[in-house]
Design a protein around this motif. Structure first.
Motif, PDB file in Angstrom:
ATOM      1  N   GLY A  67       0.809  -1.219   0.000  1.00 14.19           N
ATOM      2  CA  GLY A  67       0.000   0.000   0.000  1.00 14.19           C
ATOM      3  C   GLY A  67       0.836   1.261   0.000  1.00 14.19           C
ATOM      4  O   GLY A  67       1.828   1.367   0.740  1.00 14.19           O
ATOM      5  N   PHE A 107      -1.538  -0.371   4.078  1.00  9.26           N
ATOM      6  CA  PHE A 107      -2.709  -1.210   4.333  1.00  9.26           C
ATOM      7  C   PHE A 107      -2.737  -1.718   5.775  1.00  9.26           C
ATOM      8  O   PHE A 107      -2.731  -2.918   6.068  1.00  9.26           O
ATOM      9  CB  PHE A 107      -2.759  -2.358   3.326  1.00  9.26           C
ATOM     10  CG  PHE A 107      -2.904  -1.893   1.899  1.00  9.26           C
ATOM     11  CD1 PHE A 107      -3.495  -0.666   1.599  1.00  9.26           C
ATOM     12  CD2 PHE A 107      -2.460  -2.682   0.847  1.00  9.26           C
ATOM     13  CE1 PHE A 107      -3.631  -0.229   0.282  1.00  9.26           C
ATOM     14  CE2 PHE A 107      -2.591  -2.252  -0.477  1.00  9.26           C
ATOM     15  CZ  PHE A 107      -3.171  -1.018  -0.752  1.00  9.26           C
ATOM     16  N   LEU A 319      -9.929  -5.095   1.212  1.00 14.04           N
ATOM     17  CA  LEU A 319      -8.811  -4.837   0.290  1.00 14.04           C
ATOM     18  C   LEU A 319      -8.659  -5.911  -0.775  1.00 14.04           C
ATOM     19  O   LEU A 319      -8.345  -5.626  -1.925  1.00 14.04           O
ATOM     20  CB  LEU A 319      -7.504  -4.719   1.087  1.00 14.04           C
ATOM     21  CG  LEU A 319      -7.315  -3.394   1.824  1.00 14.04           C
ATOM     22  CD1 LEU A 319      -6.159  -3.511   2.813  1.00 14.04           C
ATOM     23  CD2 LEU A 319      -7.050  -2.273   0.830  1.00 14.04           C
TER      24      LEU A 319
END
Ligand SMILES: NC(=O)c1ccc[n+]([C@@H]2O[C@H](COP(=O)([O-])OP(=O)(O)OC[C@H]3O[C@@H](n4cnc5c(N)ncnc54)[C@H](OP(=O)(O)O)[C@@H]3O)[C@@H](O)[C@H]2O)c1
Length: 339
Positions: A67, A107, A319
């Motif tokens: 991320g 993330f 996600l």
């Protein structure tokens, strides 16, 4: 003695090995280096690089946390950080791609970010909207501001449109990186020409492009050369990450002559009057942009959160499905997950 306040619990989306589903699990709360901030994330965006890293690209060790793009609230600041305070609303770019550290992946509920790669997000702009920008701005900045690349001037909020008599061409203006590149060029007084599908011409114009061209047109090279006219051409940003993009870009550049900066590796053989540099969209070259223009640009409406966010889920558990959305084509939107 006052009691020590309880520490919040961090949670991360771990990648344990290539192509494995993300595993949501508790993780250590990141600690800031002296020039870092820790952010409690409220939104993250998904980029094409994320599914690629999930398949193993540039992962330095496992388990890891992927991320890049994040938006949230500052939770802690490093000892040398003066631009932020606990509680500030911010957007930023997490650096796991460079460091390989799980704490530097976006993330998670809490992530570490270099303070110079973040900016205050004005009240009135949602986290989901703000999070469309960081990686796109950094990639555009890496192409524009490095001396080895196009070496352009930075944007300011009082730049006069097209005041320089100089032209930048953005190939792929409706991509996230392309939209950022148009905005940065426009707000630095360059005249920006862009390409996209006709359905996205308005998006490119909204970013500041003075003219937009359909990249499927058979006359695109002549049309762009005509639009540059007698102004000085200072370079082309190829924001499209597929090699076929050069099938269109090179004939355009053959007419204009000059430098290309590109999100994908340029071909080995170029026309004699053309040079090309690959762009790596993470690193220090964007620090002056983050420290100078981003917050004021957002507050004044000169920097817009474009392309629009498409929120596809809430929570780290969303996600995985969001990654799959990003495997297919995306047009003029950024995939976002709220946390
Ligand atoms: N090197 C780096 O550090 C770096 C960093 C970031 C991104 N990238 C790469 O740069 C590219 C752009 O990233 P992004 O997130 O900005 O992309 P994006 O938002 O997903 O780009 C989508 C846009 O690309 C356009 N497009 C798709 N295929 C095209 C083609 N063959 N020719 C011309 N335009 C095409 C589409 O335009 P229309 O819908 O208008 O047709 C669409 O709006 C990606 O490939 C990404 O992997 C590289």
């Amino acid at each position: 003695m006052s009691p020590i306040p309880p520490q919040p619990t961090n949670l991360s989306a771990f990648l344990d090995s290539p192509n494995q589903p993300l595993r949501i699990a508790p993780s250590p709360l990141p600690t800031p280096g002296e020039n870092d901030i820790i952010i409690r994330n409220h939104a993250v965006a998904i980029n094409t690089i994320d599914p690629a890293q999930a398949a193993g690209f540039n992962v330095k060790k496992y388990p890891t946390v992927l991320g890049h793009d994040l938006a949230g609230e500052v939770f802690a600041v490093g000892s040398q950080v003066t631009r932020f305070r606990k509680g500030d609303r911010v957007i930023g770019h997490a650096w796991q791609f460079l460091t390989g550290e799980a704490a530097d992946g976006a993330f998670s509920l809490y992530s570490r970010v270099p303070a110079r790669n973040a900016a205050v997000l004005p009240e009135g702009i949602s986290y989901a909207d703000g999070v469309v920008l960081p990686l796109a701005l950094d990639t555009a900045a890496a192409g524009f501001y490095q001396e080895t690349h196009l070496n352009l001037e930075l944007p300011t909020i009082d730049a006069k449109p097209a005041s320089r008599g100089e032209v930048v061409v953005v190939y792929g203006g409706s991509s996230s990186v392309g939209a950022a590149a148009i905005q940065l060029a426009f707000n630095a007084g360059y005249r920006a020409l862009a390409t996209s599908s006709p359905r996205n011409f308005d998006l490119c114009r909204n970013c500041g492009a003075s003219e937009v061209f359909d990249y499927k047109s058979s006359t695109i090279a002549e049309d762009i050369a005509r639009a540059v006219g007698s102004d000085k051409f200072v370079g082309l940003y190829n924001a499209i990450g597929v090699p076929e993009s050069f099938d269109v870009v090179l004939p355009v550049m053959e007419k204009l002559g000059g430098g290309i900066v590109a999100n994908t590796k340029p071909p080995g053989k170029l026309p004699e009057n053309v040079s090309a540099r690959f762009v790596l969209g993470v690193g220090e070259s964007s620090f002056p942009l983050w420290e100078g223009f981003v917050t004021e640009g957002l507050a004044s409406g000169k920097l817009k959160c474009l392309p629009n966010a498409k929120v596809v889920g809430k929570g780290l558990g969303s996600l995985q499905a969001a990654f799959e959305t990003r495997d297919g084509p995306v047009s003029a939107e950024k995939i976002v997950v709220e946390l």
